[in-house]
Design a protein around this motif. Structure first.
Motif, short mmCIF file in Angstrom:
data_model
loop_
_atom_site.label_atom_id
_atom_site.label_comp_id
_atom_site.label_asym_id
_atom_site.label_seq_id
_atom_site.Cartn_x
_atom_site.Cartn_y
_atom_site.Cartn_z
N PHE A 2 -27.29 12.47 -18.89
CA PHE A 2 -26.77 13.81 -18.75
C PHE A 2 -27.09 14.38 -17.36
O PHE A 2 -26.22 14.82 -16.62
CB PHE A 2 -27.34 14.70 -19.85
CG PHE A 2 -27.09 16.16 -19.62
CD1 PHE A 2 -25.85 16.71 -19.92
CD2 PHE A 2 -28.09 16.98 -19.11
CE1 PHE A 2 -25.62 18.06 -19.70
CE2 PHE A 2 -27.87 18.32 -18.89
CZ PHE A 2 -26.62 18.86 -19.18
N TRP A 3 -28.39 14.34 -17.02
CA TRP A 3 -28.80 14.92 -15.73
C TRP A 3 -28.17 14.19 -14.56
O TRP A 3 -27.76 14.81 -13.58
CB TRP A 3 -30.33 14.91 -15.61
CG TRP A 3 -30.99 15.96 -16.45
CD1 TRP A 3 -31.78 15.75 -17.53
CD2 TRP A 3 -30.89 17.37 -16.29
NE1 TRP A 3 -32.18 16.95 -18.07
CE2 TRP A 3 -31.65 17.97 -17.31
CE3 TRP A 3 -30.23 18.20 -15.39
CZ2 TRP A 3 -31.77 19.34 -17.46
CZ3 TRP A 3 -30.35 19.56 -15.53
CH2 TRP A 3 -31.12 20.13 -16.56
N GLN A 4 -28.13 12.90 -14.68
CA GLN A 4 -27.56 12.09 -13.59
C GLN A 4 -26.10 12.45 -13.39
O GLN A 4 -25.65 12.67 -12.26
CB GLN A 4 -27.72 10.61 -13.94
CG GLN A 4 -26.82 9.67 -13.17
CD GLN A 4 -27.22 9.55 -11.72
OE1 GLN A 4 -28.29 9.98 -11.34
NE2 GLN A 4 -26.34 9.00 -10.91
N LEU A 5 -25.36 12.54 -14.50
CA LEU A 5 -23.93 12.83 -14.41
C LEU A 5 -23.71 14.21 -13.79
O LEU A 5 -22.94 14.36 -12.83
CB LEU A 5 -23.30 12.75 -15.80
CG LEU A 5 -21.78 12.86 -15.84
CD1 LEU A 5 -21.18 11.68 -15.11
CD2 LEU A 5 -21.29 12.87 -17.28
N PHE A 26 -18.84 20.49 1.82
CA PHE A 26 -19.57 21.03 2.97
C PHE A 26 -20.10 19.98 3.93
O PHE A 26 -20.63 20.32 4.97
CB PHE A 26 -20.74 21.90 2.47
CG PHE A 26 -20.28 23.06 1.65
CD1 PHE A 26 -19.53 24.07 2.23
CD2 PHE A 26 -20.57 23.13 0.30
CE1 PHE A 26 -19.10 25.15 1.47
CE2 PHE A 26 -20.14 24.21 -0.46
CZ PHE A 26 -19.40 25.22 0.13
N ALA A 27 -20.02 18.71 3.55
CA ALA A 27 -20.52 17.69 4.49
C ALA A 27 -19.44 16.69 4.86
O ALA A 27 -19.10 16.54 6.02
CB ALA A 27 -21.73 16.98 3.90
N LEU A 37 -20.39 19.24 -3.76
CA LEU A 37 -20.91 20.03 -2.64
C LEU A 37 -20.86 19.23 -1.34
O LEU A 37 -20.49 19.76 -0.30
CB LEU A 37 -22.35 20.47 -2.93
CG LEU A 37 -22.47 21.56 -4.00
CD1 LEU A 37 -23.93 21.90 -4.25
CD2 LEU A 37 -21.71 22.81 -3.59
N LEU A 38 -21.23 17.96 -1.44
CA LEU A 38 -21.22 17.15 -0.21
C LEU A 38 -19.80 16.98 0.31
O LEU A 38 -19.57 17.05 1.52
CB LEU A 38 -21.86 15.78 -0.46
CG LEU A 38 -23.37 15.72 -0.44
CD1 LEU A 38 -23.83 14.29 -0.61
CD2 LEU A 38 -23.96 16.26 0.84
N SER A 39 -18.83 16.76 -0.61
CA SER A 39 -17.47 16.57 -0.09
C SER A 39 -16.95 17.85 0.54
O SER A 39 -16.20 17.80 1.51
CB SER A 39 -16.49 16.08 -1.15
OG SER A 39 -17.04 16.08 -2.39
N THR A 81 -25.83 16.15 -12.09
CA THR A 81 -26.31 16.25 -10.71
C THR A 81 -25.39 15.52 -9.75
O THR A 81 -25.03 16.05 -8.71
CB THR A 81 -27.73 15.65 -10.59
OG1 THR A 81 -28.49 16.12 -11.69
CG2 THR A 81 -28.38 16.04 -9.31
N PHE A 82 -25.00 14.31 -10.16
CA PHE A 82 -24.19 13.53 -9.24
C PHE A 82 -22.85 14.21 -8.97
O PHE A 82 -22.40 14.26 -7.82
CB PHE A 82 -23.95 12.12 -9.80
CG PHE A 82 -23.23 11.24 -8.82
CD1 PHE A 82 -23.92 10.60 -7.80
CD2 PHE A 82 -21.86 11.07 -8.90
CE1 PHE A 82 -23.27 9.81 -6.90
CE2 PHE A 82 -21.20 10.28 -7.99
CZ PHE A 82 -21.91 9.65 -6.99
N LEU A 83 -22.25 14.76 -10.02
CA LEU A 83 -20.96 15.42 -9.83
C LEU A 83 -21.10 16.65 -8.93
O LEU A 83 -20.27 16.87 -8.04
CB LEU A 83 -20.33 15.79 -11.18
CG LEU A 83 -19.86 14.58 -11.99
CD1 LEU A 83 -19.28 15.03 -13.32
CD2 LEU A 83 -18.82 13.77 -11.22
N ILE A 84 -22.18 17.41 -9.15
CA ILE A 84 -22.41 18.59 -8.31
C ILE A 84 -22.65 18.16 -6.86
O ILE A 84 -22.08 18.71 -5.92
CB ILE A 84 -23.60 19.43 -8.84
CG1 ILE A 84 -23.22 20.05 -10.18
CG2 ILE A 84 -23.98 20.51 -7.83
CD1 ILE A 84 -24.39 20.69 -10.89
N VAL A 85 -23.47 17.12 -6.71
CA VAL A 85 -23.77 16.63 -5.35
C VAL A 85 -22.50 16.16 -4.68
O VAL A 85 -22.24 16.49 -3.52
CB VAL A 85 -24.80 15.47 -5.42
CG1 VAL A 85 -24.88 14.74 -4.10
CG2 VAL A 85 -26.16 16.01 -5.79
N MET A 86 -21.69 15.43 -5.44
CA MET A 86 -20.46 14.92 -4.83
C MET A 86 -19.55 16.07 -4.44
O MET A 86 -18.98 16.07 -3.34
CB MET A 86 -19.73 13.99 -5.80
CG MET A 86 -18.66 13.19 -5.11
SD MET A 86 -18.11 11.83 -6.11
CE MET A 86 -16.82 12.60 -7.02
#
Lengths: 343, 164
Positions: B12-15, B28-29, B24-26, B17-22
């Motif tokens: 759950f956390w991985q999914l 803003f980065a 935000l990174l896509s 977190t990873f989706l949020i990271v992806m």
């Protein structure tokens, strides 16, 4: 001088033996498994323990408390609020405080060591890439500098060698995913090698999620050719379809499965090897083994640094290849040679 | 076995977190980074192609210059040739004219000399004739001053006449 060393070693050997004979017997398997498994607290060193929050959903009821509540003053496991920690898992406690077999409706969303470590890696990822993005804005059109110049070749490598080379002209759509998994895996691999670091990318749940995302993206970006190859493989007689279709469908799943197992096994194996090398010191109960263990462990550590990058690269590369297979415009065997211009 | 059993909470956390990271990174980065990289690459490519273009233009210009130069050279050669031809012609004409004139003058002079000579000869003849007559008259006057001589002469003439 030589004698002094021998004396020193023999003294240390004796004292090590003395120390180990005091406690219970040393079991390297338990030590290693404990180190590579997830945990509800984060041991940085003896005495430096971060107790992480336990979050449970028990039949729709939200329960949250610190994992330190599971331990008493003597660092022994005790039940808390009707829950008990046993062998790294949380169970409902029965009347006598023993873990009960009934786990129905109990979901564990705790911020474990791995989750906490992932948050650290995420913070690091944000810190690094937001700063790089801002420096791209600041010196637009100029040569990269600092952190930017370190990561730029890597980003370009992912774009040109991994994405462009394997996906083709439609690569741009997949760049955010590929860059994110590449740096996510790499950063977490490296964090896992830090002393006290969690074994996040060596955890099957993490690699399962990453592999599933690759599978979903592959399946949802599959074009007519991709599905055509699965349900009516060109050049294969129709009567073989009952065999071919299941085989191809299994093939869809084996690809991400291999991704999942490869990353998990490589990273976990690296951790196990380094820990085993250190365990040798305690197995032989001699400090004299230490130089050899340390030398091998250092060698393994450098190898692991390479593996950390290599596995991130392989995961990204194979994902890109699967995406490429899904979006590729095939030139069928039967229109080879005069198929040019027909597309 | 615990090692290969995926933990639900971690999934759950991985999914999440990873989706949020992806995301935000896509946003803003990766987007600004890829955009900046592409921009820089296009600008470099443009600069390179502009340089190539300039080189081609330069070559074209050079070729044109050379062509112009060659044309100019040819023009010069042509003009020089024409000029030398004209000069030659001029000299030739002048020479012929001079020759003709000279010939004409020589002819005239010759004619004049001939005339003068004829005139001179005529005068000499006349003078000689006059002198001869004069001399003859004087001789005759002297010879025939006596009647005997006149007789002799007359006799001569007569003799001559009989002979004829």
């Amino acid at each position: 001088m030589k004698k002094l060393f021998i004396l020193l070693f023999s003294f240390l050997t004796i004292s090590a033996q003395a120390a180990s004979s005091e406690g219970e017997e040393f079991k390297p398997g338990d030590l290693i498994m404990h180190h590579i498994a997830d945990d509800y607290s984060w041991h940085f060193a003896d005495g430096a323990v971060l107790y992480l929050p336990v979050i449970l959903i028990d039949n729709g009821k939200f329960v949250s408390f610190s994992s330190s509540n599971f331990y008493n003053e003597n660092h022994e496991l005790v039940p808390y609020e009707g829950y008990v920690l046993n062998h790294g898992h949380i169970y409902r406690a029965d009347a006598s405080g023993e873990p009960s077999e009934d786990k129905a409706g109990l979901y564990d969303f705790s911020i474990t060591k791995n989750v906490a470590s992932m948050f650290v890696s995420v913070a690091l990822l944000f810190l690094v890439f937001f700063s790089i993005a801002s420096s791209y804005k600041k010196n637009a059109g100029k040569a990269p500098r600092g952190l930017q110049s370190f990561f730029e070749p890597i980003v370009i490598f992912v774009r040109d060698e991994i994405a462009k080379g394997n996906i083709g002209p439609k690569y741009e759509r997949y760049m955010p995913y590929l860059l994110t998994i590449f740096f996510f895996i790499w950063f977490n691999n490296l964090l896992g090698l830090m002393p006290g670091g969690a074994n996040l990318t060596g955890n099957i749940a993490v690699t399962l999620v990453l592999a599933t995302l690759t599978l979903l993206i592959t399946v949802f970006s599959g074009n007519k050719n991709y599905w055509g190859h699965i349900f009516a493989t060109p050049g294969v007689p129709k009567w073989l379809a009952p065999i071919m279709i299941p085989v191809e469908l299994i093939g869809i799943l084996t690809k991400p499965f291999s991704l999942m197992v490869r990353l998990f096994a490589n990273i976990t194996a690296g951790h196990i090897i380094i820990l085993s090398l250190f365990s040798l010191i305690f197995i032989f109960k001699s400090v004299a083994v230490a130089p050899i263990s340390v030398a091998f462990a250092i060698f393994m550590f450098f190898l692991e640094l390479l593996v950390a990058l290599l596995q991130a690269y392989i995961f990204t590369l194979l994902s890109a290849m699967y995406f490429g297979g899904a979006v590729e415009e095939h030139d069928h065997v039967d229109d080879m040679g005069f198929g040019e211009g027909a597309h | 076995m615990d090692l290969v059993t995926p933990n639900f909470g971690l999934i759950f956390w991985q999914l999440v977190t990873f989706l949020i990271v992806m995301f935000l990174l896509s946003k803003f980065a990766w987007k600004p980074i890829m955009g900046a990289l592409r921009e820089r690459e296009t600008s470099i490519e443009n600069a390179l192609s502009a340089a190539e273009q300039a080189k081609l233009e330069m070559q074209g210009l050079k070729a044109e210059n050379e062509k112009l130069l060659a044309e100019a050279r040819m023009e010069r050669d042509r003009i020089l040739k024409e000029a030398s031809e004209a000069a030659n012609n001029l000299v030739e004409t002048a020479k012929t004219k001079a020759n003709d004139e000279g010939a004409r003058m020589i002819a005239q002079a010759r004619e004049a000399i001939e005339n003068e000579k004829l005139a001179a000869l005529a005068e000499v003849k006349n003078m000689a004739a006059a002198l001869s007559v004069d001399i003859a008259e004087r001789i005759l006057r002297k010879e025939l001053s006596d009647p005997k001589a006149q007789q002799a002469l007359a006799e001569d003439y007569i003799r001559e006449v009989t002979l004829n």
